[in-house]
Each structure stands twice: as structure tokens, then as C-alpha cells.
Design a protein around this motif. Structure first.
Motif, PDB file in Angstrom:
ATOM      1  N   SER A   7      10.217   1.039   9.718  1.00  0.00           N
ATOM      2  CA  SER A   7       9.124   0.584   8.875  1.00  0.00           C
ATOM      3  C   SER A   7       8.380  -0.600   9.463  1.00  0.00           C
ATOM      4  N   SER A   8       8.943  -1.283  10.442  1.00  0.00           N
ATOM      5  CA  SER A   8       8.258  -2.444  10.993  1.00  0.00           C
ATOM      6  C   SER A   8       7.366  -2.029  12.163  1.00  0.00           C
ATOM      7  N   VAL A  44       3.976  11.021  13.417  1.00  0.00           N
ATOM      8  CA  VAL A  44       2.826  11.322  12.572  1.00  0.00           C
ATOM      9  C   VAL A  44       3.109  10.863  11.142  1.00  0.00           C
ATOM     10  N   GLU A  45       4.322  11.106  10.678  1.00  0.00           N
ATOM     11  CA  GLU A  45       4.694  10.710   9.313  1.00  0.00           C
ATOM     12  C   GLU A  45       4.621   9.195   9.139  1.00  0.00           C
ATOM     13  N   GLU A  46       5.098   8.447  10.128  1.00  0.00           N
ATOM     14  CA  GLU A  46       5.038   6.985  10.065  1.00  0.00           C
ATOM     15  C   GLU A  46       3.601   6.485  10.066  1.00  0.00           C
ATOM     16  N   VAL A  47       2.766   7.112  10.872  1.00  0.00           N
ATOM     17  CA  VAL A  47       1.348   6.738  10.922  1.00  0.00           C
ATOM     18  C   VAL A  47       0.677   7.023   9.578  1.00  0.00           C
ATOM     19  N   MET A  48       0.986   8.161   8.987  1.00  0.00           N
ATOM     20  CA  MET A  48       0.393   8.501   7.695  1.00  0.00           C
ATOM     21  C   MET A  48       0.841   7.521   6.607  1.00  0.00           C
ATOM     22  N   ARG A  49       2.120   7.146   6.615  1.00  0.00           N
ATOM     23  CA  ARG A  49       2.611   6.157   5.638  1.00  0.00           C
ATOM     24  C   ARG A  49       1.925   4.815   5.843  1.00  0.00           C
ATOM     25  N   TYR A  51      -0.987   4.282   7.112  1.00  0.00           N
ATOM     26  CA  TYR A  51      -2.377   4.432   6.678  1.00  0.00           C
ATOM     27  C   TYR A  51      -2.487   4.327   5.156  1.00  0.00           C
ATOM     28  N   LYS A  52      -1.554   4.942   4.443  1.00  0.00           N
ATOM     29  CA  LYS A  52      -1.560   4.874   2.968  1.00  0.00           C
ATOM     30  C   LYS A  52      -1.384   3.434   2.496  1.00  0.00           C
ATOM     31  N   VAL A  53      -0.502   2.687   3.155  1.00  0.00           N
ATOM     32  CA  VAL A  53      -0.305   1.272   2.807  1.00  0.00           C
ATOM     33  C   VAL A  53      -1.593   0.495   3.067  1.00  0.00           C
ATOM     34  N   LEU A  54      -2.232   0.775   4.184  1.00  0.00           N
ATOM     35  CA  LEU A  54      -3.501   0.120   4.517  1.00  0.00           C
ATOM     36  C   LEU A  54      -4.560   0.418   3.459  1.00  0.00           C
ATOM     37  N   GLU A  55      -4.655   1.675   3.042  1.00  0.00           N
ATOM     38  CA  GLU A  55      -5.613   2.046   2.001  1.00  0.00           C
ATOM     39  C   GLU A  55      -5.360   1.271   0.707  1.00  0.00           C
ATOM     40  N   LYS A  56      -4.094   1.157   0.321  1.00  0.00           N
ATOM     41  CA  LYS A  56      -3.747   0.418  -0.900  1.00  0.00           C
ATOM     42  C   LYS A  56      -4.115  -1.053  -0.762  1.00  0.00           C
ATOM     43  N   ASP A  57      -3.838  -1.637   0.398  1.00  0.00           N
ATOM     44  CA  ASP A  57      -4.171  -3.040   0.628  1.00  0.00           C
ATOM     45  C   ASP A  57      -5.682  -3.266   0.559  1.00  0.00           C
ATOM     46  N   ILE A  58      -6.444  -2.376   1.164  1.00  0.00           N
ATOM     47  CA  ILE A  58      -7.903  -2.498   1.136  1.00  0.00           C
ATOM     48  C   ILE A  58      -8.412  -2.388  -0.286  1.00  0.00           C
ATOM     49  N   PHE A  59      -7.859  -1.458  -1.053  1.00  0.00           N
ATOM     50  CA  PHE A  59      -8.262  -1.306  -2.453  1.00  0.00           C
ATOM     51  C   PHE A  59      -7.996  -2.597  -3.227  1.00  0.00           C
ATOM     52  N   LYS A  60      -6.816  -3.189  -3.027  1.00  0.00           N
ATOM     53  CA  LYS A  60      -6.472  -4.423  -3.729  1.00  0.00           C
ATOM     54  C   LYS A  60      -7.411  -5.564  -3.346  1.00  0.00           C
ATOM     55  N   ILE A  61      -7.756  -5.647  -2.076  1.00  0.00           N
ATOM     56  CA  ILE A  61      -8.674  -6.690  -1.615  1.00  0.00           C
ATOM     57  C   ILE A  61     -10.055  -6.476  -2.220  1.00  0.00           C
ATOM     58  N   GLU A  62     -10.553  -5.249  -2.164  1.00  0.00           N
ATOM     59  CA  GLU A  62     -11.897  -4.951  -2.660  1.00  0.00           C
ATOM     60  C   GLU A  62     -12.018  -5.100  -4.173  1.00  0.00           C
ATOM     61  N   THR A  63     -10.918  -4.981  -4.894  1.00  0.00           N
ATOM     62  CA  THR A  63     -10.959  -5.112  -6.350  1.00  0.00           C
ATOM     63  C   THR A  63     -10.416  -6.467  -6.808  1.00  0.00           C
TER      64      THR A  63
END
Length: 89
Positions: A7-8, A44-49, A51-63
Motif C-alpha cells: 500500500s505504500s 494494475v490493481e494497485e494503480v487502480m486503487r 487512482y480511486k484514493v486520488l479521486e476521493k482526495d481531489i473531491f474532498k479538496i474541491e468540496t
């Protein structure tokens, strides 16, 4: 590909991940496979996970769900105190 439980991410892996995200748009076929290959040390699975964390972080920042850091009393390399920009408060 087998899934590894890692995970790191190192600074270098994150940099390669970000560069690959900029290179391969959302409509790129096999996007996450190409990003994983660019990172070089993640599945690929690690990259996708990641990316999902990044999307959540961006959403939190933008909101505004993540407060801006309080840098308060920071000095520059010449010993001068840096103050926050009141326009940004």
C-alpha cells in the motif's frame, strides 16, 4: 498479474504515476495497464486503487472538506518571517 499487498508508494512511484496520468487520458485503451507499466513496480490493481484514493482526495479538496494548512509563522531562508496572504483567508 498477481496482486501484491503493497500500500505504500515511494516519491518516485508517485511521480511516475502522476506523469503517466498526464500522458494517458481517460479514453486511452488499457489505461491502467499502461500506467502500471510506467510506474514499473505496481500491479494494475494497485494503480487502480491508488487512482480511486486520488479521486476521493481531489473531491474532498474541491468540496472544502479538507481545511487549508495553517503555515502561521514560517521563516524563509534569510530569516524573514513569511505571513499568510490575507486574500487567501
Amino acid at each position: 498479474m498477481t496482486s501484491r499487498c503493497s500500500s505504500s508508494w515511494t516519491h518516485g512511484e508517485n511521480k511516475r504515476f502522476e506523469d503517466a496520468l498526464a500522458m494517458y487520458s481517460e479514453d486511452t485503451p488499457d489505461r491502467f495497464l499502461k500506467i502500471a507499466r510506467a510506474v514499473g513496480s505496481k500491479t494494475v490493481e494497485e494503480v487502480m486503487r491508488h487512482y480511486k484514493v486520488l479521486e476521493k482526495d481531489i473531491f474532498k479538496i474541491e468540496t472544502d472538506q479538507i481545511p487549508l494548512p495553517n503555515y502561521g509563522n514560517i521563516c524563509n531562508g534569510r530569516g524573514q518571517r513569511l505571513t499568510r496572504n490575507p486574500k487567501l483567508q
